[in-house]
Scaffold this motif. Structure first.
Motif, mmCIF file in Angstrom:
data_model
loop_
_atom_site.group_PDB
_atom_site.id
_atom_site.type_symbol
_atom_site.label_atom_id
_atom_site.label_comp_id
_atom_site.label_asym_id
_atom_site.label_seq_id
_atom_site.Cartn_x
_atom_site.Cartn_y
_atom_site.Cartn_z
ATOM 1 N N ALA A 126 0.842 -1.192 0.000
ATOM 2 C CA ALA A 126 0.000 0.000 0.000
ATOM 3 C C ALA A 126 0.879 1.244 0.000
ATOM 4 O O ALA A 126 1.954 1.249 0.592
ATOM 5 C CB ALA A 126 -0.906 0.009 1.221
ATOM 6 N N GLU A 128 0.040 4.782 1.080
ATOM 7 C CA GLU A 128 -0.907 5.731 1.652
ATOM 8 C C GLU A 128 -0.160 6.813 2.431
ATOM 9 O O GLU A 128 0.830 6.521 3.103
ATOM 10 C CB GLU A 128 -1.892 5.014 2.561
ATOM 11 N N ILE A 134 -5.905 1.308 5.503
ATOM 12 C CA ILE A 134 -6.537 0.929 4.234
ATOM 13 C C ILE A 134 -7.213 -0.420 4.424
ATOM 14 O O ILE A 134 -6.702 -1.293 5.141
ATOM 15 C CB ILE A 134 -5.524 0.888 3.071
ATOM 16 N N SER A 163 -0.897 1.371 7.033
ATOM 17 C CA SER A 163 -0.267 0.850 5.826
ATOM 18 C C SER A 163 1.247 1.006 5.880
ATOM 19 O O SER A 163 1.935 0.721 4.904
ATOM 20 C CB SER A 163 -0.808 1.585 4.585
ATOM 21 N N ALA A 208 -8.707 4.388 0.578
ATOM 22 C CA ALA A 208 -7.535 4.686 -0.236
ATOM 23 C C ALA A 208 -7.500 6.168 -0.576
ATOM 24 O O ALA A 208 -8.360 6.669 -1.282
ATOM 25 C CB ALA A 208 -7.572 3.859 -1.523
ATOM 26 N N GLU A 213 -1.790 1.156 -5.015
ATOM 27 C CA GLU A 213 -1.747 -0.090 -4.257
ATOM 28 C C GLU A 213 -1.456 -1.220 -5.242
ATOM 29 O O GLU A 213 -1.898 -1.169 -6.389
ATOM 30 C CB GLU A 213 -3.082 -0.339 -3.560
#
Length: 251
Positions: A126, A128, A134, A163, A208, A213
């Motif tokens: 991920a 983020e 997430i 994440s 998200a 991702e």
């Protein structure tokens, strides 16, 4: 009986004797340094509309008419055939370009060296902001024959409170739980030509706000750890510094 009908009958028979099982997050498995450019992904997703908190995003890779397809057309219209979780990804947020083999793929079991279900892993990275949370509401692993006939699928889900450490630093690994391993070993790995079976991924996520991702199927028996470019640069500097120290001592 057609081959697709044969698989349907086999899956039905296996399900009638199965317990609740799915793809599960395994925090004990640590795979690191899977940054873009080093390890090709099998599915890469990034929300395509205006960014907003708690965005929904979905992406799919599939085999349609024997051809590799990225996008909504690659999504399975039905839920997973084995122990479904009632979430069906619709796609539409696949990262561009869709023909980038660093972002999308459909590996064979043989290409990964996977010979039984316990070796199947799905690495999730991920990206983020600030390591924000997430939620992987669905990750589906599909199995196709080498000629593109759909065999079956399994799925899972996991809500990640954080994440961190994110893309290229650390990955989150899904694996097949024990009950489902038995099902897949009977359905997939009992076939004489199982090495030619193709694997594709479908997924949906919420929460998200960054991205992209990505997911990649890995062999948990032989995980590959690839150094990041930054790590290589630091290693190069360290080697150079040691060389200077060695030369100065020799003088």
């Amino acid at each position: 009986m057609r081959i697709g009908n044969i698989y349907t009958v086999v899956i039905g028979a296996l399900l009638s004797a199965s317990a609740h099982a799915n793809l599960v997050f395994d925090s004990s498995v640590q795979l690191s340094a899977q940054g873009f450019g080093n390890v090709p992904r099998d599915l890469t997703i990034q929300h395509t509309g205006p960014g907003a908190p708690n965005d929904f995003e979905s992406g799919c890779v599939g085999i349609v008419g024997g051809a590799f397809v990225v996008g909504p057309a690659g999504c399975r219209a039905n839920d997973a055939t084995i122990d479904p979780n009632s979430v069906i990804p619709g796609g539409g947020d696949e990262a561009n370009p869709p023909n980038d083999n660093q972002k999308f793929g459909a590996p064979t079991l043989a290409s990964l060296g996977i010979t039984n279900a316990s070796q199947i892993g799905i690495l999730f990275n991920a990206t983020e902001p600030g390591g924000d949370a997430i939620n992987v509401t669905d990750i589906t692993l599909n199995f196709y024959t080498g000629t593109g006939t759909f065999i079956g699928s399994i799925d899972g889900q996991q809500n990640f409170a954080s994440s961190f450490a994110g893309n290229g630093v650390a990955g989150f690994v899904f694996r097949v739980d024990a009950a489902e391993q038995a099902l897949l070993n009977a359905l997939i790995f009992s076939q004489a030509n199982f090495g030619s079976i193709l694997l594709t991924l479908n997924s949906s996520l919420t929460g998200a706000t960054g991205g992209p991702e990505s997911f990649v199927v890995v062999n948990l028996a032989t995980p590959t750890v690839v150094p990041e470019p930054n790590a290589l640069a630091l290693l190069g500097l360290a080697v150079a510094a040691l060389a200077l120290v060695f030369r100065s001592r020799r003088r």
